[in-house]
Motif scaffolding. Structure first.
Motif: not given
Ligand code: GLN
Length: 387
Positions: A71-72, A75, A79, A85-88, A91-92, A247
């Protein structure tokens, strides 16, 4: 047998066209340009990474929302590509494929009686996914032959019951794209409403002629009402691995996860560890546009000797062809005859409409080895010379 009487929740749904055509292709030993999947080998380094992950003991349930490292990495990719800038953590969610992500997103938001805007032709899971939730698809034809959205027609079909609009770019089955004007129109239609957007972006990297992918992730005001669905099988040419992700903003993702947790709960662990590692190889996805454009061009060039007429394909694995100069049959009949008599399987575009519309157009998948493409087109040529 005393089987209880079952009232179908999907009375209008039959077997998916992909299974129908795959069986037929097998039976007639046809070259399968129907279902969208590559026939060439995926990158063996990624296979090695899966084996390594297995040997390293990643063989038990993964985190319900997806391996954190994956997930990171996703993300970070989002980006870089879309400046979002989604929050891993929030938001995923990793899913067993893009189709599952779409089903889960729709199930998270739909209640009986809700209306969902579906542009046709549409990938064949959308309508059943809506109906299983007791909601109603509102079907809007894309223009022909450009397959663009008629925004005035859309506006006429918005009602207080409209809960969601499904968009799909690059588009399956047509290869059309949303452009900046479409995004502006979507903004106008949804701004200040309670309408969600489901954006199917599984072909995000497979886009041609220097055109740009208009991801919903690029537009924060649209993203706040959206579920955006992706497929890693398309990115790494491993559709059989069934791995994708969704996402969405935290509030929406919370509901998505409520549905997800009691459905598949979590996805294949070693594959997630492997992809988490492999995502740093940016070239693997950056090269896809050029790689598949080359295949599209080889396909189109070889088809020039036939009487099939190409419709534009700006992205995806697919190229539509009109057979108007060859036959007057329905798309379904023509596709079946092509499989049986030419030995080439394709998909009738009418399968992507609820109420069959006949434009004499079929879909070919060109995500194939050059030899496969050439052999298929030789067969098509021989067939149409006889017709
Ligand atoms: N996306 C693939 C296609 O359009 C098929 C996936 C499936 O069979 N569900 O060919």
């Amino acid at each position: 047998m005393n089987t209880p009487f079952l009232i179908s929740k999907l009375p209008k749904t039959g077997e998916t066209i992909f299974t129908v055509i795959n069986s037929l292709a097998k039976e007639y030993n046809a070259i399968n340009l129907g279902q969208g999947f590559p026939d060439f080998e995926m990158n063996s380094k990624l296979i090695d990474l899966v084996y390594e992950a297995m040997k390293n003991g990643h063989n038990q349930y993964a985190h319900m929302n997806g391996v954190p490292a994956l997930r990171k990495a996703l993300a970070e990719k989002v980006y870089e590509l879309y400046d979002n800038e989604i929050n891993p953590e929030k938001e995923i969610t990793i899913t067993p494929g893009g189709t599952y992500a779409i089903y889960t997103a729709l199930t998270s938001v739909l209640k009986p009686g809700d209306e969902v805007i579906v542009f046709e032709p549409a990938f064949d899971s959308y309508i059943p996914n809506i109906e299983i939730n007791g909601a109603n698809p509102v079907l809007i034809p894309l223009t022909f032959p450009e397959y663009k959205i008629d925004w005035d027609l859309l506006k006429e079909n918005i009602t207080p019951a409209t809960r969601c609009i499904i968009i799909n770019s690059p588009h399956n089955p047509t290869g059309s794209l949303l452009d900046k004007n479409d995004i502006e129109q979507l903004r106008k239609v949804t701004s200040g409403t309670n309408i969600f957007i489901l954006s199917d972006e599984v072909y995000e990297h497979i886009i041609f002629d220097g055109l740009e992918h208009e991801s919903i992730l690029k537009y924060p005001d649209l993203f706040e009402r959206s579920f955006v669905c992706f497929s890693l099988g398309k990115v790494y040419s491993c559709t059989g691995w069934k791995i994708g992700y969704c996402i969405a903003p935290e509030k929406l993702m919370k509901e998505f996860r409520k549905v997800h947790q009691f459905n598949c709960f979590s996805c294949n662990a070693p594959i997630q560890y492997a992809i988490a590692n492999f995502l740093s190889q940016k070239n693997e996805y950056e090269k896809l546009a050029c790689f598949f454009q080359n295949k599209r061009d080889i396909f189109q060039k070889a088809m020039e000797k036939t009487r099939f007429i190409p419709l534009p394909s700006h992205g995806s694995y697919f190229q539509l062809y009109s057979y108007d100069r060859i036959s007057k049959e329905t798309e379904n009949d023509f596709a079946i005859r092509l499989c049986k008599e030419a030995g080439v399987a394709c998909i009738p575009v009418s399968a992507f409409y609820r109420d069959t519309i006949e434009n004499k157009v079929v879909r070919f998948c060109f995500a194939k080895k050059e030899d496969t493409i050439n052999e298929a087109i030789t067969r098509l040529y021989n067939f149409e010379q006889r017709s």
